[in-house]
Design a protein around this motif. Structure first.
Motif, PDB file in Angstrom:
ATOM      1  N   ALA A 105      10.593  -7.532   6.622  1.00 28.39           N
ATOM      2  CA  ALA A 105       9.386  -6.615   6.469  1.00 28.39           C
ATOM      3  C   ALA A 105       8.958  -6.593   4.975  1.00 28.39           C
ATOM      4  O   ALA A 105       7.851  -6.600   4.529  1.00 28.39           O
ATOM      5  N   TRP A 109       5.447  -7.894   3.558  1.00 29.19           N
ATOM      6  CA  TRP A 109       4.369  -7.108   3.097  1.00 29.19           C
ATOM      7  C   TRP A 109       4.108  -7.605   1.846  1.00 29.19           C
ATOM      8  O   TRP A 109       2.937  -7.655   1.370  1.00 29.19           O
ATOM      9  N   PHE A 206       5.552  -2.492   8.599  1.00 32.54           N
ATOM     10  CA  PHE A 206       6.392  -3.044   7.438  1.00 32.54           C
ATOM     11  C   PHE A 206       7.522  -1.737   7.281  1.00 32.54           C
ATOM     12  O   PHE A 206       8.406  -2.104   6.034  1.00 32.54           O
TER      13      PHE A 206
END
Ligand SMILES: NC(=O)c1ccc[n+]([C@@H]2O[C@H](COP(=O)([O-])OP(=O)(O)OC[C@H]3O[C@@H](n4cnc5c(N)ncnc54)[C@H](O)[C@@H]3O)[C@@H](O)[C@H]2O)c1
Length: 280
Positions: A105, A109, A206
């Motif tokens: 994540a 991101w 995220f």
């Protein structure tokens, strides 16, 4: 692009820091500005200040991770002012975490904002900019971490995104020269902005609870990295960027103290070549 007066600038991440300072600098240079950011209140604040000085300004709240949003920004700029002479792909975020601890994540991101955000800006604007008459310019905001990764400093995802942004600028610059479109890539060290609180903009999808704590400011971040460097104001960086646009410089260096580290990296690469040559 030597003349800025009367031209049109489009800036992402214009609600804060370098993007906001650049919005003011462009407006003060006589440009109409089309500003975008994911934070509506911050964006409105910058736009209101510019309007208060009788500057021409349009705004669009968007997330640079969304390609359709960048298309909408281009449509807005061309509908309002008929051109984009200066595109600044500036929105960015940072995650301070050791490379081995970065989650997927975290990677997604950082890369989706810092790399795909720039790609989306280029995809939406370059065809339109090529089709318009006269000079134009594209600025990508990278970082000194686009030239040196500062291994061990917890900047792997950020540096990966910024190395990519430098590579994109180097390629675009060659390709767009014949269209009279210059390209610059900005590679600053510490600048007093809200980048150390990037986590404020991390979407829920995220997050998993392993996000690093925001650092209060850039001085604290520089301290944490064990470095000592002069932290510039966003205004200083913005002024340097516009000088580079006028002079059509590819690399925009704001923190000359990093020269030794850049050289060290290049020397290590050259040494590896020398070893390859001596083995051949
Ligand atoms: N501050 C520094 O020391 C420094 C050094 C080198 C490079 N940079 C780069 O400068 C650029 C600007 O950052 P800054 O330092 O001004 O930080 P900042 O946080 O003050 O400003 C960044 C802006 O980008 C916006 N943004 C974040 N995610 C977004 C998204 N998904 N879509 C649209 N907008 C989004 C934020 O809301 C914010 O207004 C970034 O690309 C950053 O990596 C900063």
């Amino acid at each position: 692009m030597k003349e800025l007066q009367g031209r049109v600038a489009v800036i992402t991440g214009a609600g804060s820091g370098i993007g906001a300072a650049l919005a003011h600098a462009c407006s003060e240079a006589g440009m109409s500005v089309v500003l975008s950011d994911v934070e509506p209140a911050a964006l409105d604040g910058v736009a209101d200040e510019i309007r208060g000085r009788a500057g021409n300004v349009e705004t669009l709240v968007l997330d640079v991770r969304d390609p359709a949003a960048l298309e909408a920004l281009a449509e807005r700029a061309y509908a309002a002012y008929g051109a984009c002479h200066l595109l600044v792909n500036n929105a960015g975020v940072i995650v301070f975490k050791p490379a081995a601890k970065l989650t997927l994540a975290d990677w997604d991101w950082v890369l989706s904002v810092n790399l795909h955000g720039v790609i989306h800006g280029i995809a939406a604007f370059v065809p339109r900019m090529r089709a318009q008459p006269g000079e134009a310019h594209i600025v990508n905001t990278a970082s000194i971490n686009g030239l040196i990764s500062m291994g061990g400093s917890g900047l792997a995802a950020y540096a990966a995104s910024k190395f990519a942004v430098v590579a994109i600028a180097e390629s675009l610059r060659v390709e767009l020269e014949r269209d009279q479109i210059g390209v610059s890539v900005v590679c600053p060290g510490g600048v007093a902005t809200r980048i150390t609180q990037s986590e404020r903009n991390r979407p829920a999808e995220f997050r998993d609870g392993s996000e690093p704590k925001p650092l209060p400011d850039m001085a604290a971040a520089v301290d944490e990295l064990g470095r000592s460097e002069r932290i510039l104001s966003p205004g200083e960086v913005a002024g340097r960027i516009l000088d580079a646009v006028r002079a059509n410089e590819l690399y925009v260096i704001t923190h000359p103290d990093y020269l030794d580290e850049v050289r060290e990296r290049h020397r290590a690469i050259e040494a590896a070549f020398e070893r390859a040559i001596s083995r051949a």
